[in-house]
Scaffold this motif. Structure first.
Motif, PDB file in Angstrom:
ATOM      1  N   LYS A   7       0.928  -1.064   0.108  1.00 43.20           N
ATOM      2  CA  LYS A   7       0.103  -0.141   0.139  1.00 43.20           C
ATOM      3  C   LYS A   7       0.930   1.338  -0.102  1.00 43.20           C
ATOM      4  O   LYS A   7       0.489   2.222  -0.746  1.00 43.20           O
ATOM      5  CB  LYS A   7      -0.812   0.030   1.113  1.00 43.20           C
ATOM      6  CG  LYS A   7      -2.181  -1.016   1.161  1.00 43.20           C
ATOM      7  CD  LYS A   7      -3.098  -1.003   2.129  1.00 43.20           C
ATOM      8  CE  LYS A   7      -4.085  -1.751   2.321  1.00 43.20           C
ATOM      9  NZ  LYS A   7      -5.096  -1.780   3.271  1.00 43.20           N
ATOM     10  N   GLN A   8       1.960   1.292   0.730  1.00 39.77           N
ATOM     11  CA  GLN A   8       2.867   2.376   0.833  1.00 39.77           C
ATOM     12  C   GLN A   8       3.473   2.709  -0.625  1.00 39.77           C
ATOM     13  O   GLN A   8       3.577   3.740  -1.113  1.00 39.77           O
ATOM     14  CB  GLN A   8       4.011   1.992   1.880  1.00 39.77           C
ATOM     15  CG  GLN A   8       4.873   3.423   1.827  1.00 39.77           C
ATOM     16  CD  GLN A   8       5.725   2.998   2.968  1.00 39.77           C
ATOM     17  OE1 GLN A   8       6.136   1.942   3.434  1.00 39.77           O
ATOM     18  NE2 GLN A   8       6.595   4.216   3.718  1.00 39.77           N
ATOM     19  N   MET A   9       3.910   1.527  -1.185  1.00 47.07           N
ATOM     20  CA  MET A   9       4.333   1.871  -2.752  1.00 47.07           C
ATOM     21  C   MET A   9       3.333   2.278  -3.619  1.00 47.07           C
ATOM     22  O   MET A   9       3.556   3.368  -4.267  1.00 47.07           O
ATOM     23  CB  MET A   9       4.668   0.478  -3.128  1.00 47.07           C
ATOM     24  CG  MET A   9       5.631   0.683  -4.551  1.00 47.07           C
ATOM     25  SD  MET A   9       6.817   1.854  -4.342  1.00 47.07           S
ATOM     26  CE  MET A   9       8.036   0.639  -5.155  1.00 47.07           C
ATOM     27  N   SER A  15       1.148   6.787  -6.642  1.00 46.36           N
ATOM     28  CA  SER A  15      -0.054   7.521  -7.114  1.00 46.36           C
ATOM     29  C   SER A  15       0.059   9.014  -6.514  1.00 46.36           C
ATOM     30  O   SER A  15      -0.139  10.038  -7.376  1.00 46.36           O
ATOM     31  CB  SER A  15      -1.417   7.342  -5.765  1.00 46.36           C
ATOM     32  OG  SER A  15      -2.335   7.924  -5.979  1.00 46.36           O
ATOM     33  N   THR A  16       0.703   9.205  -5.578  1.00 44.64           N
ATOM     34  CA  THR A  16       1.486  10.661  -5.095  1.00 44.64           C
ATOM     35  C   THR A  16       2.335  11.352  -6.028  1.00 44.64           C
ATOM     36  O   THR A  16       2.191  12.353  -6.737  1.00 44.64           O
ATOM     37  CB  THR A  16       2.171  10.814  -4.010  1.00 44.64           C
ATOM     38  OG1 THR A  16       1.228  10.275  -2.763  1.00 44.64           O
ATOM     39  CG2 THR A  16       2.310  12.287  -3.411  1.00 44.64           C
ATOM     40  N   ASN A  17       3.211  10.636  -6.766  1.00 43.25           N
ATOM     41  CA  ASN A  17       4.286  11.028  -7.614  1.00 43.25           C
ATOM     42  C   ASN A  17       3.409  11.225  -9.041  1.00 43.25           C
ATOM     43  O   ASN A  17       3.832  12.215  -9.463  1.00 43.25           O
ATOM     44  CB  ASN A  17       5.531  10.141  -8.033  1.00 43.25           C
ATOM     45  CG  ASN A  17       6.420  10.180  -6.719  1.00 43.25           C
ATOM     46  OD1 ASN A  17       6.384  11.142  -6.032  1.00 43.25           O
ATOM     47  ND2 ASN A  17       7.076   8.991  -6.513  1.00 43.25           N
ATOM     48  N   CYS A  53       0.988  14.975 -13.022  1.00 43.53           N
ATOM     49  CA  CYS A  53       0.023  15.467 -13.608  1.00 43.53           C
ATOM     50  C   CYS A  53      -0.266  16.830 -13.007  1.00 43.53           C
ATOM     51  O   CYS A  53      -0.758  17.832 -14.199  1.00 43.53           O
ATOM     52  CB  CYS A  53      -1.162  14.628 -13.369  1.00 43.53           C
ATOM     53  SG  CYS A  53      -1.396  13.123 -13.970  1.00 43.53           S
ATOM     54  N   TYR A  54      -0.077  17.359 -11.923  1.00 45.29           N
ATOM     55  CA  TYR A  54      -0.186  18.716 -11.446  1.00 45.29           C
ATOM     56  C   TYR A  54       0.776  19.439 -12.374  1.00 45.29           C
ATOM     57  O   TYR A  54       0.460  20.756 -12.782  1.00 45.29           O
ATOM     58  CB  TYR A  54      -0.023  18.941  -9.891  1.00 45.29           C
ATOM     59  CG  TYR A  54      -0.241  20.040  -9.392  1.00 45.29           C
ATOM     60  CD1 TYR A  54      -1.318  20.571  -9.176  1.00 45.29           C
ATOM     61  CD2 TYR A  54       0.937  20.909  -9.220  1.00 45.29           C
ATOM     62  CE1 TYR A  54      -1.523  21.873  -8.648  1.00 45.29           C
ATOM     63  CE2 TYR A  54       0.868  22.169  -8.512  1.00 45.29           C
ATOM     64  CZ  TYR A  54      -0.223  22.493  -8.314  1.00 45.29           C
ATOM     65  OH  TYR A  54      -0.684  24.031  -7.701  1.00 45.29           O
ATOM     66  N   PHE A  89       2.772  21.383  -5.360  1.00 47.96           N
ATOM     67  CA  PHE A  89       1.574  20.568  -5.377  1.00 47.96           C
ATOM     68  C   PHE A  89       0.930  20.532  -3.904  1.00 47.96           C
ATOM     69  O   PHE A  89      -0.210  20.629  -3.537  1.00 47.96           O
ATOM     70  CB  PHE A  89       2.044  19.192  -5.927  1.00 47.96           C
ATOM     71  CG  PHE A  89       1.125  18.007  -5.574  1.00 47.96           C
ATOM     72  CD1 PHE A  89      -0.187  18.170  -6.529  1.00 47.96           C
ATOM     73  CD2 PHE A  89       1.204  17.175  -4.595  1.00 47.96           C
ATOM     74  CE1 PHE A  89      -1.120  17.105  -6.308  1.00 47.96           C
ATOM     75  CE2 PHE A  89       0.218  16.180  -4.562  1.00 47.96           C
ATOM     76  CZ  PHE A  89      -0.872  16.040  -5.382  1.00 47.96           C
ATOM     77  N   GLU A  90       2.022  20.295  -3.078  1.00 52.88           N
ATOM     78  CA  GLU A  90       1.782  20.189  -1.547  1.00 52.88           C
ATOM     79  C   GLU A  90       1.100  21.488  -1.037  1.00 52.88           C
ATOM     80  O   GLU A  90       0.127  21.334   0.239  1.00 52.88           O
ATOM     81  CB  GLU A  90       2.978  19.990  -0.728  1.00 52.88           C
ATOM     82  CG  GLU A  90       3.503  18.605  -1.295  1.00 52.88           C
ATOM     83  CD  GLU A  90       4.426  18.854  -2.389  1.00 52.88           C
ATOM     84  OE1 GLU A  90       5.007  17.843  -2.936  1.00 52.88           O
ATOM     85  OE2 GLU A  90       4.620  19.707  -3.004  1.00 52.88           O
ATOM     86  N   GLU A  91       1.279  22.749  -1.523  1.00 56.35           N
ATOM     87  CA  GLU A  91       0.888  24.006  -0.954  1.00 56.35           C
ATOM     88  C   GLU A  91      -0.535  24.158  -1.705  1.00 56.35           C
ATOM     89  O   GLU A  91      -1.175  25.164  -1.140  1.00 56.35           O
ATOM     90  CB  GLU A  91       1.954  24.764  -1.129  1.00 56.35           C
ATOM     91  CG  GLU A  91       3.104  24.664  -0.380  1.00 56.35           C
ATOM     92  CD  GLU A  91       4.203  25.799  -0.749  1.00 56.35           C
ATOM     93  OE1 GLU A  91       4.249  26.475  -1.957  1.00 56.35           O
ATOM     94  OE2 GLU A  91       5.404  25.627  -0.427  1.00 56.35           O
ATOM     95  N   ASP A  92      -0.836  23.673  -2.746  1.00 56.70           N
ATOM     96  CA  ASP A  92      -2.087  23.902  -3.250  1.00 56.70           C
ATOM     97  C   ASP A  92      -3.362  23.455  -2.741  1.00 56.70           C
ATOM     98  O   ASP A  92      -3.704  22.468  -3.080  1.00 56.70           O
ATOM     99  CB  ASP A  92      -1.945  23.766  -4.670  1.00 56.70           C
ATOM    100  CG  ASP A  92      -2.997  24.352  -5.851  1.00 56.70           C
ATOM    101  OD1 ASP A  92      -4.226  25.130  -5.055  1.00 56.70           O
ATOM    102  OD2 ASP A  92      -2.877  24.064  -6.989  1.00 56.70           O
ATOM    103  N   VAL A  93      -3.956  24.034  -1.704  1.00 51.30           N
ATOM    104  CA  VAL A  93      -5.060  23.403  -1.001  1.00 51.30           C
ATOM    105  C   VAL A  93      -6.249  24.400  -1.233  1.00 51.30           C
ATOM    106  O   VAL A  93      -6.022  25.550  -1.782  1.00 51.30           O
ATOM    107  CB  VAL A  93      -4.869  23.640   0.366  1.00 51.30           C
ATOM    108  CG1 VAL A  93      -3.862  22.770   1.133  1.00 51.30           C
ATOM    109  CG2 VAL A  93      -4.510  25.094   0.966  1.00 51.30           C
TER     110      VAL A  93
END
Length: 107
Positions: A3-5, A10-12, A17-18, A80-84
């Protein structure tokens, strides 16, 4: 695969895509790119003025950069991480209210 992989892939993939969309290279956030229909206009009215001003600044800066065929320096790109989401939750609320009103009026 663990699941971690899967989550890492998925995150990468989501980050890829972002970055592929390109709006972040102009300093825009995802919610800055929403089409301004009636629901979005109503949601904008409900935001604090300083957030609307920040949004307007980002949009005007992006238009100026695009006109001059330039991008922001990479360190100023939206990450990506900051775009909430700041507008989407309010738009969803406005849509629900409108749909409820339409349903009430049709009965």
């Amino acid at each position: 695969m663990s699941k971690q992989m899967n989550r890492l892939i998925s995150t990468n993939f989501r980050k890829w895509c972002y970055n592929l969309t390109g709006f972040n290279q102009y300093g825009l956030r995802r919610d800055d790119c929403l089409a301004e229909n009636e629901d979005v206009k109503e949601a904008l009215k409900r935001l604090p003025q300083h957030i609307v001003d920040e949004r307007n600044f980002r949009i005007v800066r992006a238009m100026l950069l695009d006109t001059n065929k330039r991008l922001l320096p990479k360190e100023q790109w939206t990450k990506f991480e900051e775009d909430v989401p700041y507008l989407q939750p309010i738009v969803e609320e406005v849509k629900k209210e409108r749909e409820e009103r339409e349903k009430w009026n049709s009965e």
